[in-house]
Design an enzyme around this catalytic site. Structure first.
Site, PDB file in Angstrom:
ATOM      1  N   TYR A  53      26.693  56.754  25.738  1.00  0.00           N
ATOM      2  CA  TYR A  53      25.811  55.534  25.142  1.00  0.00           C
ATOM      3  C   TYR A  53      24.969  55.686  24.158  1.00  0.00           C
ATOM      4  O   TYR A  53      24.751  56.323  23.269  1.00  0.00           O
ATOM      5  CB  TYR A  53      24.810  55.752  26.556  1.00  0.00           C
ATOM      6  CG  TYR A  53      24.926  54.401  27.731  1.00  0.00           C
ATOM      7  CD1 TYR A  53      24.986  53.599  27.059  1.00  0.00           C
ATOM      8  CD2 TYR A  53      24.354  54.821  29.681  1.00  0.00           C
ATOM      9  CE1 TYR A  53      24.916  52.198  28.083  1.00  0.00           C
ATOM     10  CE2 TYR A  53      24.711  54.208  30.460  1.00  0.00           C
ATOM     11  CZ  TYR A  53      24.876  52.693  29.592  1.00  0.00           C
ATOM     12  OH  TYR A  53      25.133  51.463  30.699  1.00  0.00           O
ATOM     13  N   GLU A  55      23.888  52.162  22.811  1.00  0.00           N
ATOM     14  CA  GLU A  55      23.381  51.362  22.650  1.00  0.00           C
ATOM     15  C   GLU A  55      23.320  50.858  21.395  1.00  0.00           C
ATOM     16  O   GLU A  55      22.518  51.891  20.986  1.00  0.00           O
ATOM     17  CB  GLU A  55      22.925  50.086  23.611  1.00  0.00           C
ATOM     18  CG  GLU A  55      23.161  50.084  25.088  1.00  0.00           C
ATOM     19  CD  GLU A  55      22.314  49.981  25.791  1.00  0.00           C
ATOM     20  OE1 GLU A  55      20.804  49.648  25.598  1.00  0.00           O
ATOM     21  OE2 GLU A  55      22.591  49.410  27.003  1.00  0.00           O
ATOM     22  N   ASP A 199      41.792  32.926  16.408  1.00  0.00           N
ATOM     23  CA  ASP A 199      42.156  34.166  17.797  1.00  0.00           C
ATOM     24  C   ASP A 199      43.661  34.524  17.306  1.00  0.00           C
ATOM     25  O   ASP A 199      44.498  34.424  17.765  1.00  0.00           O
ATOM     26  CB  ASP A 199      42.088  33.675  19.584  1.00  0.00           C
ATOM     27  CG  ASP A 199      42.377  34.699  20.133  1.00  0.00           C
ATOM     28  OD1 ASP A 199      42.713  35.739  19.992  1.00  0.00           O
ATOM     29  OD2 ASP A 199      42.246  34.285  21.185  1.00  0.00           O
ATOM     30  N   THR A 225      42.638  41.114  20.291  1.00  0.00           N
ATOM     31  CA  THR A 225      42.651  41.956  21.240  1.00  0.00           C
ATOM     32  C   THR A 225      43.078  43.159  20.249  1.00  0.00           C
ATOM     33  O   THR A 225      43.344  43.435  18.816  1.00  0.00           O
ATOM     34  CB  THR A 225      43.254  42.026  22.497  1.00  0.00           C
ATOM     35  OG1 THR A 225      44.490  41.486  21.548  1.00  0.00           O
ATOM     36  CG2 THR A 225      43.295  40.719  23.095  1.00  0.00           C
ATOM     37  N   LYS A 228      48.191  44.375  21.941  1.00  0.00           N
ATOM     38  CA  LYS A 228      48.973  43.166  21.637  1.00  0.00           C
ATOM     39  C   LYS A 228      49.719  44.388  20.815  1.00  0.00           C
ATOM     40  O   LYS A 228      49.807  45.750  20.794  1.00  0.00           O
ATOM     41  CB  LYS A 228      48.545  42.189  21.911  1.00  0.00           C
ATOM     42  CG  LYS A 228      47.436  41.930  22.885  1.00  0.00           C
ATOM     43  CD  LYS A 228      47.616  39.874  23.180  1.00  0.00           C
ATOM     44  CE  LYS A 228      47.072  40.072  24.267  1.00  0.00           C
ATOM     45  NZ  LYS A 228      45.368  39.945  24.193  1.00  0.00           N
ATOM     46  N   ARG A 234      43.571  48.791  25.201  1.00  0.00           N
ATOM     47  CA  ARG A 234      42.452  47.181  25.619  1.00  0.00           C
ATOM     48  C   ARG A 234      41.209  48.026  24.893  1.00  0.00           C
ATOM     49  O   ARG A 234      40.290  48.229  24.948  1.00  0.00           O
ATOM     50  CB  ARG A 234      42.919  48.036  27.004  1.00  0.00           C
ATOM     51  CG  ARG A 234      44.426  47.584  27.546  1.00  0.00           C
ATOM     52  CD  ARG A 234      43.548  47.448  29.339  1.00  0.00           C
ATOM     53  NE  ARG A 234      43.929  46.114  29.532  1.00  0.00           N
ATOM     54  CZ  ARG A 234      44.932  45.080  28.719  1.00  0.00           C
ATOM     55  NH1 ARG A 234      45.963  46.325  29.309  1.00  0.00           N
ATOM     56  NH2 ARG A 234      45.542  44.548  28.752  1.00  0.00           N
TER      57      ARG A 234
HETATM   58  N1  PLP Z   1      43.322  35.608  23.258  1.00  0.00           N
HETATM   59  C1  PLP Z   1      44.789  35.543  23.516  1.00  0.00           C
HETATM   60  C2  PLP Z   1      45.051  34.799  22.457  1.00  0.00           C
HETATM   61  C3  PLP Z   1      44.889  36.161  23.940  1.00  0.00           C
HETATM   62  O1  PLP Z   1      46.419  36.179  24.913  1.00  0.00           O
HETATM   63  C4  PLP Z   1      44.571  37.411  25.141  1.00  0.00           C
HETATM   64  C5  PLP Z   1      45.334  37.522  26.384  1.00  0.00           C
HETATM   65  O2  PLP Z   1      46.418  37.482  26.503  1.00  0.00           O
HETATM   66  C6  PLP Z   1      43.130  37.006  24.619  1.00  0.00           C
HETATM   67  C7  PLP Z   1      42.356  36.617  24.108  1.00  0.00           C
HETATM   68  C8  PLP Z   1      41.686  37.386  25.999  1.00  0.00           C
HETATM   69  O3  PLP Z   1      42.300  38.851  26.008  1.00  0.00           O
HETATM   70  P1  PLP Z   1      41.716  40.126  26.856  1.00  0.00           P
HETATM   71  O4  PLP Z   1      42.391  39.887  28.383  1.00  0.00           O
HETATM   72  O5  PLP Z   1      42.027  41.626  26.506  1.00  0.00           O
HETATM   73  O6  PLP Z   1      40.561  39.329  27.358  1.00  0.00           O
END
Ligand code: PLP
Length: 417
Positions: A53, A55, A199, A225, A228, A234
Site C-alpha cells: 500500500y 497511498e 488523449d 493508457t 496499447k 494495463r
Molecule cells: N482513451 C482512449 C482513446 C481509448 O481508446 C481507451 C481505451 O480503449 C481509453 C481512453 C480507456 O482506457 P481504459 O480501457 O484503460 O480505461
C-alpha cells in the site's frame, strides 16, 4: 519471476490461465488497443509490489515502509517525463478512463461544456458519451469527420467551439487511422479560451518513437493508457504542464483512487525504460510498415478503408455494401483464429452492437515479430475468412492454418511450461 509455483495446486484456475495463454499463442491478435508486453514487464506486474500500500505520493505517503515504492514511483515519473518531453507526470491512474476522469476533474466543474470527438467517428466513451461519467457530468458536444474525406472536420471544430465556447476540447481517438493536427486544435482552443486535452492512448508508442506528432507542446494535459502501442501493463498515465500537476495529483489521489497499483507502476517503469531504447523506434516503425502492408492488401482485394488508408497502427474496414456487418466479420475471424473487433464507421446506421466496420491493428503482431511478408499471409487469412463468413468448416480450417502459422512466432516460450 515468471514461475508459476503454487498455481498448479489450484487446477481450476491454472487451467483458465493456461487456456488464455494458449489462446494468445495460437491466435492472431489484431485488436488495435492490445499488445504483448515483454517478459520483463510481465515479471514486474507479477512482482512483490502487489503487496504494498502506498497511498499518497513519494515522500508524502499515508503508510510506512514506502521507501522503495517512493524510489519506484520517482523513477517511473522521470522516465515518463523524459520519454515524452513533459514537465510533469502522474503515473498512478489505474486505467485510461480514470486518467481522463482525474484530468477532467482537475480543471472542470460539473455542467461545464466539453467538445470531444463523436464516438461513432472514432472518439472514446470518456470523451463525452452519455453512458460514461463524462456524458453524465458535463455538457458534451461532438465534432466528427467530414463525409467526403473521413478526416477530422477542423472547420466544424472551429465553428462549434466559437458557438458553444467549451471549457475543454478533447482531441484523440480510438479508431481514427490518421494523424491528428494538434496545432489546429490549439489554435481553436486559444480562440475560445478552452483547455486542450489530448488523449493519445492509441498512438502513445508512435509519439514516443517520434513517428506521430507529439501533442505535448500543444496541450495543457495529455492522457494515455500504457498498454496499447506503448506496450506496457494495463494502466493510465497523465502528462501535463507543471502548473496543473498538483490539481491532477489531488484528483487521482485522494480524488478518485486509493492506493496506487505499485506492481503495475513497476511494469510502467519497465515499459517506459524499454521505450527509451533505440530499438523501440524500430519496433514502432515496423508497426507502421505492417499496417501499411495490411491496408494495401485489403484495398487490393476490394475492401474499402475509412479515410482510404492509415498513418498509424490501425485501420478501419468499411463493410457497408459487402453484405457483412462488423459483428459477422468479428465472429467469422474469431473462428478463423484472428481476434479483432467490430467498430462503428462514421455516419453509421447500424447499432453499435452490430456495427458496419471492422478495426484491425498490428501492434501486437509486430511485438511477436511479424514483418511485411508475414502480414501478406495474415491478409490472406483475413480476406479468405471475410469471403466465407458462412462456411464454418472453412473458417475452422483457416483457424488450423493460423495456429500452425502462429507457432513460427513464439510467445512467452518459458511461461507455464
Ligand atoms: N482513451 C482512449 C482513446 C481509448 O481508446 C481507451 C481505451 O480503449 C481509453 C481512453 C480507456 O482506457 P481504459 O480501457 O484503460 O480505461
Amino acid at each position: 519471476m515468471l514461475n508459476t509455483k503454487g498455481l498448479e495446486l489450484d487446477s481450476q484456475l491454472f487451467g483458465i490461465l493456461r487456456r488464455e495463454l494458449g489462446r494468445q499463442r495460437h491466435k492472431l491478435e489484431m485488436i488495435a488497443s492490445e499488445n504483448f508486453v515483454s517478459e520483463a514487464v510481465l515479471a514486474c506486474a507479477a512482482s512483490v509490489f502487489t503487496n504494498k500500500y502506498a497511498e499518497g505520493y513519494p515522500d508524502r505517503r499515508y503508510y510506512g515502509g514506502c521507501e522503495f515504492a517512493d524510489e519506484l514511483e520517482i523513477l517511473t515519473q522521470a522516465r515518463a517525463r523524459k520519454l515524452f518531453g513533459a514537465e510533469y507526470a502522474n503515473v498512478q491512474p489505474h486505467c485510461g478512463s480514470s486518467a481522463n476522469m482525474a484530468a477532467y476533474f482537475s480543471v472542470l466543474k460539473p455542467g461545464d461544456t466539453i467538445l470531444g470527438m463523436d464516438l461513432a467517428h472514432g472518439g472514446h466513451l470518456t470523451h463525452g458519451a452519455p453512458v460514461s461519467f463524462s456524458g453524465r457530468l458535463y455538457n458534451c458536444r461532438f465534432y466528427g469527420v467530414r463525409q467526403d474525406t473521413e478526416l477530422i472536420d477542423y472547420d466544424q471544430v472551429a465553428e462549434m467551439a466559437e458557438t458553444i465556447k467549451p471549457k475543454m476540447i478533447v482531441a484523440g481517438a480510438s479508431s481514427y487511422p490518421r494523424i491528428i493536427d494538434f496545432a489546429k486544435f490549439r489554435e481553436v482552443a486559444d480562440r475560445c479560451g478552452a483547455f486542450l486535452l489530448v488523449d493519445m492512448a492509441h498512438f502513445a508508442g508512435l509519439v514516443a518513437a517520434g513517428l506521430y506528432p507529439s501533442p505535448i507542446p500543444f496541450a495543457e494535459i495529455v492522457t494515455t493508457t500504457t498498454h496499447k502501442t506503448l506496450r506496457g501493463p494495463r494502466g493510465g498515465l497523465i502528462l501535463c504542464r507543471k502548473k496543473y500537476g498538483k490539481a491532477i495529483d489531488d484528483q487521482v489521489f485522494p480524488g478518485l483512487q486509493g492506493g496506487p497499483l505499485m506492481h503495475i507502476i513497476a511494469g510502467k517503469a519497465m515499459a517506459l525504460g524499454e521505450a527509451l531504447e533505440p530499438d523501440f523506434i524500430d519496433y514502432q516503425r515496423q508497426i507502421l510498415k505492417n499496417t501499411d502492408r495490411l491496408a494495401i492488401r485489403l484495398a487490393d482485394s476490394g475492401f474499402r478503408l475509412v479515410s482510404g488508408g492509415t498513418d498509424t497502427h490501425l485501420l478501419l474496414i468499411d463493410l457497408r455494401g459487402t453484405g457483412l456487418t462488423g459483428q459477422v466479420a468479428q465472429t467469422a475471424l474469431d473462428l478463423a483464429g484472428i481476434t479483432a473487433n467490430k467498430n462503428a464507421v462514421p455516419f453509421e446506421k447500424e447499432r453499435f452492437t452490430v456495427a458496419s466496420g471492422l478495426r484491425l491493428g498490428t501492434a501486437a503482431l509486430t511485438s511477436r515479430g511479424l514483418v511485411e511478408a508475414d502480414i501478406d499471409d495474415v491478409s490472406e487469412f483475413i480476406i479468405e475468412a471475410l469471403r466465407h463468413t458462412e462456411d464454418e468448416g472453412r473458417l475452422k480450417k483457416i483457424g488450423h492454418r493460423v495456429e500452425e502459422f502462429s507457432q513460427r512466432f513464439p510467445l512467452y516460450p518459458n511461461l507455464m511450461s
